[in-house]
Design a protein around this motif. Structure first.
Motif, PDB file in Angstrom:
ATOM      1  N   ILE A  95       0.748  -1.090  -0.075  1.00  0.00           N
ATOM      2  CA  ILE A  95      -0.056   0.097   0.092  1.00  0.00           C
ATOM      3  C   ILE A  95       0.690   1.316   0.131  1.00  0.00           C
ATOM      4  CG2 ILE A  95      -1.629   1.324   1.378  1.00  0.00           C
ATOM      5  CD1 ILE A  95      -2.822  -1.390   2.193  1.00  0.00           C
ATOM      6  N   ALA A  96       1.892   1.427   0.696  1.00  0.00           N
ATOM      7  CA  ALA A  96       2.888   2.326   1.016  1.00  0.00           C
ATOM      8  C   ALA A  96       3.530   2.714  -0.261  1.00  0.00           C
ATOM      9  CB  ALA A  96       3.759   2.420   2.129  1.00  0.00           C
ATOM     10  N   GLU A  97       4.005   1.536  -1.179  1.00  0.00           N
ATOM     11  CA  GLU A  97       4.711   1.512  -2.435  1.00  0.00           C
ATOM     12  C   GLU A  97       3.332   2.090  -3.454  1.00  0.00           C
ATOM     13  OE1 GLU A  97       6.207  -1.702  -5.540  1.00  0.00           O
ATOM     14  OE2 GLU A  97       6.735  -2.076  -3.318  1.00  0.00           O
ATOM     15  N   MET A  98       2.494   1.647  -3.389  1.00  0.00           N
ATOM     16  CA  MET A  98       1.313   2.075  -4.410  1.00  0.00           C
ATOM     17  C   MET A  98       0.991   3.508  -3.974  1.00  0.00           C
ATOM     18  SD  MET A  98      -1.039  -1.163  -4.842  1.00  0.00           S
ATOM     19  CE  MET A  98      -1.725  -0.476  -6.183  1.00  0.00           C
ATOM     20  N   GLN A  99       0.954   4.034  -2.835  1.00  0.00           N
ATOM     21  CA  GLN A  99       0.813   5.433  -2.632  1.00  0.00           C
ATOM     22  C   GLN A  99       1.797   6.633  -2.966  1.00  0.00           C
ATOM     23  OE1 GLN A  99      -2.265   6.663  -0.976  1.00  0.00           O
ATOM     24  NE2 GLN A  99      -1.218   8.621  -1.874  1.00  0.00           N
ATOM     25  N   ALA A 100       3.015   5.800  -2.780  1.00  0.00           N
ATOM     26  CA  ALA A 100       4.118   6.652  -3.325  1.00  0.00           C
ATOM     27  C   ALA A 100       4.236   6.729  -5.046  1.00  0.00           C
ATOM     28  CB  ALA A 100       5.777   5.898  -2.987  1.00  0.00           C
ATOM     29  N   MET A 101       3.751   5.754  -5.807  1.00  0.00           N
ATOM     30  CA  MET A 101       3.595   5.606  -7.071  1.00  0.00           C
ATOM     31  C   MET A 101       2.604   6.736  -7.614  1.00  0.00           C
ATOM     32  SD  MET A 101       3.948   1.905  -8.536  1.00  0.00           S
ATOM     33  CE  MET A 101       2.873   0.899  -7.188  1.00  0.00           C
ATOM     34  N   ALA A 102       1.528   6.622  -7.046  1.00  0.00           N
ATOM     35  CA  ALA A 102       0.375   7.482  -6.896  1.00  0.00           C
ATOM     36  C   ALA A 102       0.805   9.131  -6.767  1.00  0.00           C
ATOM     37  CB  ALA A 102      -0.706   7.120  -6.010  1.00  0.00           C
ATOM     38  N   ASP A 103       1.478   9.287  -5.710  1.00  0.00           N
ATOM     39  CA  ASP A 103       1.930  10.602  -5.493  1.00  0.00           C
ATOM     40  C   ASP A 103       2.781  11.104  -6.412  1.00  0.00           C
ATOM     41  OD1 ASP A 103       0.575  10.360  -3.014  1.00  0.00           O
ATOM     42  OD2 ASP A 103       2.440  10.273  -1.606  1.00  0.00           O
ATOM     43  N   THR A 104       3.719  10.128  -6.767  1.00  0.00           N
ATOM     44  CA  THR A 104       4.765  10.657  -8.183  1.00  0.00           C
ATOM     45  C   THR A 104       4.002  10.939  -9.112  1.00  0.00           C
ATOM     46  OG1 THR A 104       6.625   9.298  -7.192  1.00  0.00           O
ATOM     47  CG2 THR A 104       6.481   9.817  -9.562  1.00  0.00           C
ATOM     48  N   LEU A 105       2.966  10.188  -9.698  1.00  0.00           N
ATOM     49  CA  LEU A 105       2.313  10.312 -10.825  1.00  0.00           C
ATOM     50  C   LEU A 105       1.273  11.645 -10.745  1.00  0.00           C
ATOM     51  CD1 LEU A 105       1.144   6.748 -11.773  1.00  0.00           C
ATOM     52  CD2 LEU A 105       2.528   8.223 -13.135  1.00  0.00           C
ATOM     53  N   ARG A 106       0.583  12.015  -9.356  1.00  0.00           N
ATOM     54  CA  ARG A 106      -0.076  13.017  -9.253  1.00  0.00           C
ATOM     55  C   ARG A 106       0.731  14.277  -9.626  1.00  0.00           C
ATOM     56  NH1 ARG A 106      -1.680  11.325  -4.716  1.00  0.00           N
ATOM     57  NH2 ARG A 106      -3.554  10.438  -5.406  1.00  0.00           N
ATOM     58  N   HIS A 107       2.045  14.125  -8.878  1.00  0.00           N
ATOM     59  CA  HIS A 107       2.965  15.622  -9.071  1.00  0.00           C
ATOM     60  C   HIS A 107       3.119  15.748 -10.587  1.00  0.00           C
ATOM     61  CE1 HIS A 107       6.152  18.091  -8.260  1.00  0.00           C
ATOM     62  NE2 HIS A 107       6.947  17.379  -9.157  1.00  0.00           N
ATOM     63  N   LEU A 108       3.506  14.604 -11.300  1.00  0.00           N
ATOM     64  CA  LEU A 108       3.890  14.629 -12.672  1.00  0.00           C
ATOM     65  C   LEU A 108       2.741  15.241 -13.403  1.00  0.00           C
ATOM     66  CD1 LEU A 108       5.866  11.585 -13.027  1.00  0.00           C
ATOM     67  CD2 LEU A 108       6.825  13.699 -13.235  1.00  0.00           C
ATOM     68  N   SER A 109       1.565  14.641 -12.990  1.00  0.00           N
ATOM     69  CA  SER A 109       0.379  15.233 -13.962  1.00  0.00           C
ATOM     70  C   SER A 109       0.032  16.594 -13.607  1.00  0.00           C
ATOM     71  CB  SER A 109      -0.990  14.219 -13.571  1.00  0.00           C
ATOM     72  OG  SER A 109      -1.862  14.801 -14.249  1.00  0.00           O
ATOM     73  N   HIS A 110       0.290  17.162 -12.198  1.00  0.00           N
ATOM     74  CA  HIS A 110       0.103  18.479 -11.830  1.00  0.00           C
ATOM     75  C   HIS A 110       1.260  19.467 -12.606  1.00  0.00           C
ATOM     76  CE1 HIS A 110      -0.218  22.069  -9.576  1.00  0.00           C
ATOM     77  NE2 HIS A 110       0.704  22.050  -9.310  1.00  0.00           N
ATOM     78  N   CYS A 111       2.405  19.004 -12.772  1.00  0.00           N
ATOM     79  CA  CYS A 111       3.382  19.611 -13.665  1.00  0.00           C
ATOM     80  C   CYS A 111       3.300  19.676 -15.058  1.00  0.00           C
ATOM     81  CB  CYS A 111       4.969  19.124 -13.152  1.00  0.00           C
ATOM     82  SG  CYS A 111       5.221  19.299 -11.723  1.00  0.00           S
ATOM     83  N   ASP A 125       9.740  11.924 -17.136  1.00  0.00           N
ATOM     84  CA  ASP A 125      10.115  11.052 -16.036  1.00  0.00           C
ATOM     85  C   ASP A 125      10.240   9.353 -16.542  1.00  0.00           C
ATOM     86  OD1 ASP A 125      10.260  10.707 -13.186  1.00  0.00           O
ATOM     87  OD2 ASP A 125       8.624   9.271 -13.882  1.00  0.00           O
ATOM     88  N   LEU A 126       9.335   9.176 -17.419  1.00  0.00           N
ATOM     89  CA  LEU A 126       9.221   7.745 -17.991  1.00  0.00           C
ATOM     90  C   LEU A 126      10.605   7.342 -18.632  1.00  0.00           C
ATOM     91  CD1 LEU A 126       5.754   7.312 -19.128  1.00  0.00           C
ATOM     92  CD2 LEU A 126       6.705   6.582 -16.896  1.00  0.00           C
ATOM     93  N   THR A 127      11.332   8.323 -19.357  1.00  0.00           N
ATOM     94  CA  THR A 127      12.535   8.186 -20.190  1.00  0.00           C
ATOM     95  C   THR A 127      13.536   8.026 -19.251  1.00  0.00           C
ATOM     96  OG1 THR A 127      11.412   9.475 -21.786  1.00  0.00           O
ATOM     97  CG2 THR A 127      13.958   9.356 -21.711  1.00  0.00           C
ATOM     98  N   GLU A 128      13.386   8.827 -18.161  1.00  0.00           N
ATOM     99  CA  GLU A 128      14.792   8.716 -17.082  1.00  0.00           C
ATOM    100  C   GLU A 128      14.768   7.310 -16.509  1.00  0.00           C
ATOM    101  OE1 GLU A 128      14.383  11.927 -14.327  1.00  0.00           O
ATOM    102  OE2 GLU A 128      14.270  13.442 -16.139  1.00  0.00           O
ATOM    103  N   GLY A 129      13.434   6.696 -16.240  1.00  0.00           N
ATOM    104  CA  GLY A 129      13.463   5.448 -15.858  1.00  0.00           C
ATOM    105  C   GLY A 129      13.435   5.542 -14.332  1.00  0.00           C
ATOM    106  N   ALA A 130      13.326   6.554 -13.567  1.00  0.00           N
ATOM    107  CA  ALA A 130      13.561   6.601 -12.057  1.00  0.00           C
ATOM    108  C   ALA A 130      12.490   7.679 -11.734  1.00  0.00           C
ATOM    109  CB  ALA A 130      14.931   6.823 -11.510  1.00  0.00           C
ATOM    110  N   GLU A 131      12.242   7.710 -10.410  1.00  0.00           N
ATOM    111  CA  GLU A 131      11.453   8.922  -9.772  1.00  0.00           C
ATOM    112  C   GLU A 131      12.316   9.976  -9.713  1.00  0.00           C
ATOM    113  OE1 GLU A 131       9.389  10.077  -5.523  1.00  0.00           O
ATOM    114  OE2 GLU A 131       9.635   7.938  -6.008  1.00  0.00           O
ATOM    115  N   PRO A 132      11.699  11.229 -10.081  1.00  0.00           N
ATOM    116  CA  PRO A 132      12.598  12.392 -10.017  1.00  0.00           C
ATOM    117  C   PRO A 132      13.169  12.599  -8.955  1.00  0.00           C
ATOM    118  CG  PRO A 132      10.295  12.889 -10.905  1.00  0.00           C
ATOM    119  CD  PRO A 132      10.544  11.413 -10.534  1.00  0.00           C
ATOM    120  N   SER A 133      14.151  13.067  -8.864  1.00  0.00           N
ATOM    121  CA  SER A 133      14.922  13.550  -7.533  1.00  0.00           C
ATOM    122  C   SER A 133      14.271  14.900  -7.119  1.00  0.00           C
ATOM    123  CB  SER A 133      16.540  13.862  -7.697  1.00  0.00           C
ATOM    124  OG  SER A 133      16.680  15.017  -8.591  1.00  0.00           O
ATOM    125  N   GLU A 134      14.482  15.364  -5.966  1.00  0.00           N
ATOM    126  CA  GLU A 134      13.981  16.881  -5.388  1.00  0.00           C
ATOM    127  C   GLU A 134      14.401  17.753  -6.243  1.00  0.00           C
ATOM    128  OE1 GLU A 134      11.224  18.832  -3.414  1.00  0.00           O
ATOM    129  OE2 GLU A 134      11.637  16.472  -3.192  1.00  0.00           O
TER     130      GLU A 134
END
Length: 146
Positions: A95-111, A125-134
């Protein structure tokens, strides 16, 4: 009762009943003279048990262990509790992992401007293959605002 009746009574498809029989998860069904499987109430209860355990997300290995414990009337309940507690911990982690994925996607979608421009932080982000750093997140946020 035959496999069709066992399926209706347990809520488990005939295909899955055959599979459970094949992998020795359930006790073998007796056979009629014409070699059809015949199920009794005990086997129906086991099938219901398996169906409920699957609906709670237990793995087949965990279900095998739980069935073994269920069949053993002398088992200590701590063994059952340990399996359930490990499963809850696994669910919480997923659940925590999925929440982190949702948070990342929510942030990317907002951007993402979502307009006619080709720039898209989601694809970047998908091209970089990793969650964006801060710093990358701040950069994405800045690009969205301009």
């Amino acid at each position: 009762m035959n496999i069709g009746q066992a399926s209706k009574a347990s809520g488990v498809t005939a295909k899955m009943i055959r599979y459970y029989d094949e992998i020795d998860l359930v006790r073998p069904a007796s056979r009629t003279g014409s070699n059809y499987r015949e199920y009794d109430d005990r086997q129906i209860n086991e099938l219901r048990f398996i169906k409920r355990a699957r609906s709670l997300g237990f793995s087949m290995e965990e279900i095998t262990q739980l069935l073994s414990l269920w069949r053993d009337r002398a088992r200590p309940s701590r063994d059952v509790k340990a399996i359930a507690d490990r499963h809850v911990a696994d669910l919480d982690a997923r659940i925590a992992e999925m929440q982190a994925m949702a948070d990342t996607l929510r942030h990317l979608s907002h951007c993402c401007a979502g307009d006619d421009r080709p720039d898209c932080p989601i694809l970047a982000d998908l091209t970089e293959g990793a969650e964006p750093s801060e710093p990358a997140r701040r950069r994405l946020s800045f690009n969205h605002q301009s």
